[in-house]
Design a protein around this motif. Structure first.
Motif, PDB file in Angstrom:
ATOM      1  N   LYS B  62      -2.787  38.721 -35.288  1.00 34.87           N
ATOM      2  CA  LYS B  62      -1.549  38.880 -34.487  1.00 34.87           C
ATOM      3  C   LYS B  62      -1.880  38.850 -33.002  1.00 34.87           C
ATOM      4  N   TRP B  63      -2.973  39.546 -32.650  1.00 35.17           N
ATOM      5  CA  TRP B  63      -3.381  39.617 -31.235  1.00 35.17           C
ATOM      6  C   TRP B  63      -3.675  38.210 -30.702  1.00 35.17           C
ATOM      7  N   LEU B  64      -4.391  37.433 -31.497  1.00 30.03           N
ATOM      8  CA  LEU B  64      -4.770  36.075 -31.071  1.00 30.03           C
ATOM      9  C   LEU B  64      -3.547  35.162 -30.942  1.00 30.03           C
ATOM     10  N   ILE B  65      -2.626  35.271 -31.895  1.00 32.03           N
ATOM     11  CA  ILE B  65      -1.404  34.432 -31.843  1.00 32.03           C
ATOM     12  C   ILE B  65      -0.634  34.754 -30.550  1.00 32.03           C
ATOM     13  N   LYS B  66      -0.516  36.050 -30.255  1.00 38.46           N
ATOM     14  CA  LYS B  66       0.217  36.450 -29.052  1.00 38.46           C
ATOM     15  C   LYS B  66      -0.535  36.000 -27.786  1.00 38.46           C
ATOM     16  N   SER B  67      -1.858  36.034 -27.855  1.00 34.71           N
ATOM     17  CA  SER B  67      -2.637  35.597 -26.692  1.00 34.71           C
ATOM     18  C   SER B  67      -2.418  34.104 -26.432  1.00 34.71           C
ATOM     19  N   GLN B  68      -2.209  33.332 -27.514  1.00 39.35           N
ATOM     20  CA  GLN B  68      -1.950  31.899 -27.365  1.00 39.35           C
ATOM     21  C   GLN B  68      -0.615  31.675 -26.653  1.00 39.35           C
ATOM     22  N   LYS B  69       0.370  32.497 -26.987  1.00 41.77           N
ATOM     23  CA  LYS B  69       1.683  32.400 -26.321  1.00 41.77           C
ATOM     24  C   LYS B  69       1.513  32.704 -24.824  1.00 41.77           C
ATOM     25  N   ASP B  70       0.752  33.755 -24.513  1.00 43.02           N
ATOM     26  CA  ASP B  70       0.532  34.129 -23.103  1.00 43.02           C
ATOM     27  C   ASP B  70      -0.288  33.067 -22.361  1.00 43.02           C
ATOM     28  N   LEU B  71      -1.236  32.467 -23.067  1.00 44.17           N
ATOM     29  CA  LEU B  71      -2.054  31.406 -22.458  1.00 44.17           C
ATOM     30  C   LEU B  71      -1.187  30.181 -22.125  1.00 44.17           C
ATOM     31  N   LEU B  72      -0.256  29.869 -23.031  1.00 46.08           N
ATOM     32  CA  LEU B  72       0.634  28.724 -22.770  1.00 46.08           C
ATOM     33  C   LEU B  72       1.533  29.007 -21.571  1.00 46.08           C
ATOM     34  N   LEU B  73       1.884  30.271 -21.409  1.00 48.30           N
ATOM     35  CA  LEU B  73       2.682  30.672 -20.239  1.00 48.30           C
ATOM     36  C   LEU B  73       1.862  30.466 -18.954  1.00 48.30           C
ATOM     37  N   MET B  74       0.591  30.836 -19.031  1.00 48.66           N
ATOM     38  CA  MET B  74      -0.322  30.627 -17.891  1.00 48.66           C
ATOM     39  C   MET B  74      -0.446  29.137 -17.574  1.00 48.66           C
ATOM     40  N   LYS B  75      -0.529  28.321 -18.626  1.00 44.38           N
ATOM     41  CA  LYS B  75      -0.637  26.869 -18.441  1.00 44.38           C
ATOM     42  C   LYS B  75       0.613  26.307 -17.779  1.00 44.38           C
ATOM     43  N   ALA B  76       1.766  26.836 -18.198  1.00 45.03           N
ATOM     44  CA  ALA B  76       3.033  26.375 -17.612  1.00 45.03           C
ATOM     45  C   ALA B  76       3.088  26.725 -16.124  1.00 45.03           C
ATOM     46  N   LEU B  77       2.618  27.931 -15.789  1.00 42.49           N
ATOM     47  CA  LEU B  77       2.592  28.354 -14.375  1.00 42.49           C
ATOM     48  C   LEU B  77       1.641  27.473 -13.573  1.00 42.49           C
ATOM     49  N   HIS B  78       0.467  27.191 -14.144  1.00 40.57           N
ATOM     50  CA  HIS B  78      -0.529  26.340 -13.485  1.00 40.57           C
ATOM     51  C   HIS B  78       0.058  24.950 -13.219  1.00 40.57           C
ATOM     52  N   LYS B  79       0.738  24.408 -14.236  1.00 43.86           N
ATOM     53  CA  LYS B  79       1.350  23.080 -14.119  1.00 43.86           C
ATOM     54  C   LYS B  79       2.401  23.075 -13.000  1.00 43.86           C
ATOM     55  N   ALA B  80       3.221  24.135 -12.995  1.00 41.63           N
ATOM     56  CA  ALA B  80       4.274  24.246 -11.962  1.00 41.63           C
ATOM     57  C   ALA B  80       3.639  24.343 -10.573  1.00 41.63           C
ATOM     58  N   GLY B  81       2.557  25.117 -10.480  1.00 44.39           N
ATOM     59  CA  GLY B  81       1.876  25.293  -9.193  1.00 44.39           C
ATOM     60  C   GLY B  81       1.274  23.995  -8.674  1.00 44.39           C
ATOM     61  N   VAL B  82       0.650  23.237  -9.573  1.00 48.31           N
ATOM     62  CA  VAL B  82       0.030  21.961  -9.183  1.00 48.31           C
ATOM     63  C   VAL B  82       1.115  20.975  -8.736  1.00 48.31           C
ATOM     64  N   SER B  83       2.251  20.957  -9.451  1.00 49.35           N
ATOM     65  CA  SER B  83       3.371  20.071  -9.060  1.00 49.35           C
ATOM     66  C   SER B  83       3.874  20.448  -7.675  1.00 49.35           C
ATOM     67  N   LYS B  84       3.928  21.763  -7.419  1.00 49.50           N
ATOM     68  CA  LYS B  84       4.407  22.256  -6.124  1.00 49.50           C
ATOM     69  C   LYS B  84       3.462  21.790  -5.007  1.00 49.50           C
ATOM     70  N   ILE B  85       2.149  21.840  -5.279  1.00 50.10           N
ATOM     71  CA  ILE B  85       1.160  21.383  -4.285  1.00 50.10           C
ATOM     72  C   ILE B  85       1.366  19.886  -4.017  1.00 50.10           C
ATOM     73  N   SER B  86       1.553  19.100  -5.083  1.00 42.02           N
ATOM     74  CA  SER B  86       1.752  17.653  -4.930  1.00 42.02           C
ATOM     75  C   SER B  86       3.017  17.370  -4.120  1.00 42.02           C
TER      76      SER B  86
END
Lengths: 171, 107
Positions: B62-86
């Motif tokens: 359960k912990w790992l599944i939830k960590s994957q959800k949080d990691l995808l959230l981090m990835k979405a933020l990273h993607k948004a940040g990189v787009s903002k820089i561009s």
């Protein structure tokens, strides 16, 4: 009379052309001001402290996570030290202007109710010791998340470098 | 163990859950669930095998599944940040072009 009218035509064209140029300059200036004031596109500049500190925390966290197969109580000093460093960087990132993305990423990593860095420490505390296989899998997740933060700060480097080169070249 | 079958079952369950809770967002939720499963497929497969072989506990899983959800959230933020820089780069180029044009007009 007819001759007089004809001689004024080039003057009128010249005046109209000047007005058009003036209008274009005003329009471009207004457009520039609008773009420059667009706050949503502003990103905090590259920060050497953030980059270094995040890298240090990643290395410390990596070493500490490896010890999660041993008792939480035996590692309490190192855990508290890491928690303190995390709190410091979160407070630092929170107050930097135009830094919403980095701060949001740190909030996820430092949230004990979420399942990444501080969430892992909480889970370790609840179980006292964790299995090697679980630790390996959890560590991959946390390190991946920390790499995203480091890569993002590194991306900002190009922006500040470009700005600096622009100033040096007088652009 | 047929992991494809588990994944199919999981997808169905998640979609039902989304439809029950957020019926209006049916199309969007389907896309989100599909993206989550696509990005997480290998990990989900590995963790499920570890759970079945009892190498990890259900709580670990359960912990790992939830960590994957949080990691995808981090990835979405990273993607948004990189787009903002561009976009910020693009903005700087637009401003420089405008300034060059205006300077040519004035001088």
């Amino acid at each position: 009379m007819k001759q007089f009218k004809c001689s004024r035509i080039p003057n009128k064209i010249n005046m109209m052309s000047k007005k058009m140029k003036y209008f274009q300059v005003v329009l471009l200036t207004v457009f520039t001001i609008i773009i420059m004031s667009c706050n949503s596109l502003k990103t905090a500049s590259y920060d050497q402290y953030s980059y270094q500190k995040t890298t240090e925390i990643k290395v410390d966290a990596s070493n500490l996570i490896d010890k999660a197969t041993t008792s939480y109580v035996d590692n309490i000093e190192a855990i508290e030290s890491l928690n303190l460093e995390i709190q410091k960087i979160v407070a630092y990132e929170k107050n930097k202007p135009n830094n919403e993305i980095t701060y949001a990423m740190w909030k996820i990593l430092s949230d004990s109710e979420r399942n990444l860095l501080v969430g892992f420490l909480k889970y370790w505390k609840e179980n006292d010791t964790l299995s090697q296989l679980f630790v390996t899998e959890a560590k991959t997740q946390i390190m991946e998340a920390m790499d995203l933060l480091i890569k993002y700060e590194g991306k900002k480097d190009k922006v500040s470098k470009d700005k600096l080169m622009g100033i040096i070249n007088g652009n | 163990m047929d992991f494809k079958e588990i994944l199919k079952e999981l997808k169905g369950e998640l979609l039902t859950l989304f439809e029950e809770k957020w019926g209006d967002l049916k199309g969007e939720s389907k896309k989100d669930v599909e993206q989550f499963l696509k990005d997480s497929k290998d990990k989900l497969e590995r963790w499920t095998k570890l759970l079945i072989s009892k190498d990890i506990t259900l709580d670990d899983y359960k912990w790992l599944i939830k960590s994957q959800k949080d990691l995808l959230l981090m990835k979405a933020l990273h993607k948004a940040g990189v787009s903002k820089i561009s976009l910020g780069h693009f903005k700087n180029k637009v401003v420089n072009t405008i300034l060059n044009v205006v300077t040519e007009f004035i001088l």
